[in-house]
Structures are given as C-alpha cells and as structure tokens.
Scaffold this motif. Structure first.
Motif, mmCIF file in Angstrom:
data_model
loop_
_atom_site.group_PDB
_atom_site.id
_atom_site.type_symbol
_atom_site.label_atom_id
_atom_site.label_comp_id
_atom_site.label_asym_id
_atom_site.label_seq_id
_atom_site.Cartn_x
_atom_site.Cartn_y
_atom_site.Cartn_z
ATOM 1 N N TRP A 88 14.964 -20.222 104.119
ATOM 2 C CA TRP A 88 15.581 -21.388 104.329
ATOM 3 C C TRP A 88 16.661 -20.937 104.970
ATOM 4 O O TRP A 88 17.668 -21.674 105.957
ATOM 5 C CB TRP A 88 16.149 -22.379 103.148
ATOM 6 N N ILE A 141 13.463 -26.210 110.443
ATOM 7 C CA ILE A 141 12.511 -27.082 109.121
ATOM 8 C C ILE A 141 11.558 -27.494 109.463
ATOM 9 O O ILE A 141 10.609 -27.447 109.451
ATOM 10 C CB ILE A 141 14.160 -27.721 109.062
ATOM 11 N N TYR A 189 17.150 -31.814 102.502
ATOM 12 C CA TYR A 189 17.191 -30.050 102.589
ATOM 13 C C TYR A 189 18.946 -29.471 103.030
ATOM 14 O O TYR A 189 18.596 -28.286 103.750
ATOM 15 C CB TYR A 189 16.633 -29.617 104.237
#
Lengths: 216, 297
Positions: B272, B87, B144
C-alpha cells in the motif's frame, strides 16, 4: 415527493435563474439582432461588412467558448463584468443575436422589393422605411424561426451552470450528487422546470404566428 | 488521388500529435512497471463474484481519468495511472487478473452509482467518499485512504487564510454538486461560495483574483498546486474526513470482505505504502501516511 418539497427553495430559485437568464438574454439578443439585420441590408458597405463579420464570428463559435472568453479571457485585458449572471446574459445574448439577425434577414428578404421602393418613393429615408414598412412585415414572417431561436436559447442557458450561475442544470448537479438514491426524481424535477419554460413558449409562438400571418 | 493526399496529411498530423507526449508520462509509465505479482491458481467458492471474475480472467473497473496522482489517463498507454489504479490492480492481482486484463472505464462523480447498479463496472475505485446516502444504493469496501477537505490560496497567502473560519466574507470557489461545496454551504455560510463545473475554472479565477480561495479534497488541490506551484499554495489544514472506499454492488458481502482482506494485507506488507510512493506521493513529495483502518460494517 418529500424530496421535492424539501428541495423546493433551491428548485424554485434555480428555475427563476434559468427563466431570467433566458428572458434577459432573449431581449438583449432581439434588440441587437434587429440592429444587426438592419445593418446587413443597409446601403453602407462598412455597416454591412461589420454586421456580416459579427454574425459569422458568433454563429460559428461554440457557445462554451464565448462563455469562456467573457469569463476568463477579457480579464487578461483588465475588463470584467460586474457579476457572473450579467456575464452569462452577455454571452448568451451576443451569441443568440447572430441567429436572430439571420432569421430576421430572411424575413426582410421575403418582403417584396416594391414595398421598400414605394416607401422610398413617398420620401421616407432608409431608416424610416426599414422601421415603418419593411421590419413590421419581416417580423410577421419570421415568427416560427424566432420561436426556434428562443427555445434553443432557453436550453442553451444550461451552459451557464458550468460558469458559476446556479440555474436548473447546476441544481441538477448539486441534487444528483447529494441524493444518490433519488436521481430519477431529480431528473424529473429539472426536466419539468425546462418544459415549463419551453412548452408554453412553443404554444405562444404558434398563437402569435396564426394571429399575425400575412394573408396573401 | 485527392483523398489519399488528405489522408496522408491527417496521418502526418497524427504522428506529430503522438510525438507530443510528455516526458513525465514516460517516467510514470516506467514506475508503473514495478507492480505486484499476479496470483496464480486462485480458488474461490462456487457462485461468488470472485470466482466469476477469476474464471473470466478479466475485470471492469471504474476510475477517474482526470485526477493527477489518483487516476489520470496516460495518452501513450491509453490506461489510467495513479494511486486508485494501483489499488485496483492490487485487488485484481489477488483474483489472478493481470493489469493488462483490466478494462478501465472512466467514472465521474455523477455516474459512479448508476455504473455500479447497472453492472457496467465490477467495482469503482475513483476518489469515492464513503457516506450513508451512497451506502443506500451501493456497498463500500475500505476505506483505503483518508482524504480531507482543504483550502488552496494564491501563493504567499495574501488574505492570511488558515482554516475554513477565515473564509467568512471571502469568495471561495468549488465545484457544483460536490461534497466540499455542500459542506461550505451548510457549515460556513459566511463564505461567499462560487461554483463552477470543473476545478480548473476555480484555479483560473484564483489566478486572476476573482476568488480568494479554492476548496475541495486535499488530493485534488494537490494536483492543482503541482500544476502551478508558483501561483498557488495549499493551506495544509484538512478540516473534514473523507474516507475513500471501493464501490461495489449492494449486498455482495463476499466480494466486499474479500476486498477488505486484500486491503488489510496490503497495509501490512507495505504494498500500500509502495503504491502511494509511486503515485500521489511522487507528486507531493510526502511520505505515505498511516493507512486507515478498514470498516467492515
């Protein structure tokens, strides 16, 4: 300030835990260390060897390793302490006893040989002369090193925080994470807790030292 | 002469140690090669954190070095690997900074806020739960990822623990100072809580039967179960919501919205999910969950 008041119960119990850890393991170490010092100067080679072995093992092993052994090692041979607090006292006491023994041995060596010879000459056996003549004088000369050992012990109790004993250092970890905005205050409270134990001890040891000093 | 001989011995020893690196580490390393493209010719408004970082061409990021699947130091590359790392690399890439130009700094739970406040790191991506106390001193982009507190028990679940209510009267282990430990203290006082400084000691105590359960975020427990699948199992019933955010300096609104934009883009374009599959997903064998929705407070 409000923060300290809110967390007072935790801080107080953590302080008492640290204090009782130090006192209990200190007494244990004093007794065991005295026995070990006696063994190290005894005429029997087996006793001398055993005591030397003990001192070298515990003096040269990191305290965390001693803790680890007592918490997770002896389980492998089906041994277990009744509580984690007692296990922590045992680890601290066994470790510190080695230092007490060495400090005391230096004191015993400082007692003039004539004292022990005189004691033997009037018919006291080894144990009696050690107890009534040599050790009382030895203790008087080793007050400052024993003070060092005690203060080191009081601070070493913080290792127990990593082993499920909620002492001051454990309280520090708990409070620091929950109160990200108050970290300096948390440190202040914890350091104060340690100082309350160590500073008066230092004064007390100095007072004892002056009082029992051997005038030569 | 003697000194050189000692030096040679040490050097030989070092070679042996270096040779001990794991196969698994190499596999992860290979997987990590397939990372996203680094943006070129990035433009940001004058005076923003993004402009400064893009200008300098490097960024300092705090992450965990001991968290399998999220941030674990690879001794071969001396760089951390995991979902948090991926990330962070995504964000750096959008700033035009290649993964090689990222300075990784180890942050542990206790030093994340000070590191951000003192400017020792530009951001922290370290299984960092967003909460109001922390928001008073730092700001969070994200979340996230949505973790949750779960329970790990001995294989076969001998005590039949299905959720936190079943912990009453049982010895349950966690780490001192952690949010999950505090949760047990506050909401499940019937459980007998035992707190060490690291989870590996909890795992030891669970293995030798001194505690009946270990509780913390499911991602941490997953790492422990992955280490000894024969001894432990996960209850798999998360009972809290731990939104993981990216910590940054308080008041840096532009940087925060920039990171939020990057995160939302990665949720949509599949980067992601791909990052998840390469890292934490590879350990659990589970598919990537639904991405959380970013909280632009």
């Amino acid at each position: 300030m409000q923060f300290l008041i809110d967390n007072f119960p935790l801080l107080r119990s953590a302080f008492l835990t640290t204090l009782s850890l130090a006192v209990a393991s200190g007494l244990f170490a004093l007794v065991l260390g005295t026995i070990l010092a006696g063994m190290r100067v005894s005429p029997a080679p087996t006793l001398r060897g055993l005591a030397t072995f003990y001192v070298e093992v515990f003096r040269n092993t990191p305290l965390t390793v001693v803790f680890f052994f007592l918490f997770f090692g002896i389980v492998e041979i089906d041994l277990q302490f009744p509580s984690r607090f007692i296990a922590a006292v045992a680890a601290l006491g066994l470790y510190t006893a080695a230092f007490v023994a060495e400090a005391l041995r230096s004191g015993i060596n400082a007692v003039p040989t004539g004292q022990a010879e005189a004691a033997r000459a009037i018919g006291l056996d080894f144990g009696q002369s050690l107890r009534t003549v040599v050790l009382p004088q030895a203790f008087r000369t080793v007050v400052p090193p024993l003070g060092n050992v005690w203060i080191a012990l009081a601070k070493n109790t913080s290792i127990a925080a990593g082993f499920a004993v909620t002492d001051l250092t454990a309280a520090l970890q708990r409070l620091a994470n929950v109160n990200a905005d108050q970290i300096l205050m948390v440190f202040f409270a914890i350091v104060l807790g340690y100082l309350v134990i160590t500073l008066p001890s230092a004064w007390a040891f100095r007072a004892i030292e002056t009082r029992v000093a051997i005038v030569r | 002469m003697r000194i050189t001989r000692y030096a040679a011995t040490f050097a030989a020893f070092g070679v042996v140690l270096a040779g001990c690196s794991s196969e698994a580490g190499n596999e992860v390393e290979d997987a990590a090669q397939e990372t996203q493209d680094v943006a070129e010719d990035v433009q940001f408004d004058e005076g923003t954190t993004m402009a400064e970082l893009a200008e300098s061409g490097e960024i300092t990021i705090g992450t965990k070095f001991d968290q399998p699947g999220f941030g674990l130091l690879n001794p071969n590359t001396e760089a951390p690997e995991g979902f948090d790392v991926e990330i962070a690399e995504l964000i750096a890439a959008e700033l035009g900074i290649a993964p090689e130009s990222i300075n990784w700094v180890e942050t542990v739970s206790a030093n994340r806020e000070p590191f951000i406040q003192n400017g020792q790191v530009d951001m922290v991506v370290a299984t960092y739960t967003i909460n109001d106390k922390r928001k008073e001193v730092v700001d969070f982009a994200g979340p996230y990822y949505e973790a949750g507190q779960d329970i790990m028990v001995a294989a076969g679940n001998p005590e039949g623990i299905e959720g936190p209510e079943d912990l009453a009267g049982q010895k349950v282990c966690s780490v001192e100072g952690s949010t999950p430990a505090q949760n047990i203290r506050d909401n499940f006082p019937e459980a007998e809580l035992i707190t060490y400084d690291v989870y590996s000691k909890c795992a030891d105590d669970l293995a030798n039967g001194n505690v009946q359960a270990v509780t913390t975020d499911n991602v941490i427990l997953t790492g422990l179960v992955a280490g000894s699948p024969d001894e432990f199992e996960l209850v798999g019933n998360p009972f809290t919501e731990e939104p993981y955010g990216i910590g940054l300096e308080k008041g840096d609104e532009e940087f925060r919205s920039f990171i939020n934009d990057v995160l939302e883009e990665s949720f949509e374009n599949g980067e992601w999910a791909a990052a998840w599959d390469r890292t934490a997903g590879a350990i659990t064998g589970e598919e990537a969950p639904e991405p959380p929705s970013v909280d632009r407070y």
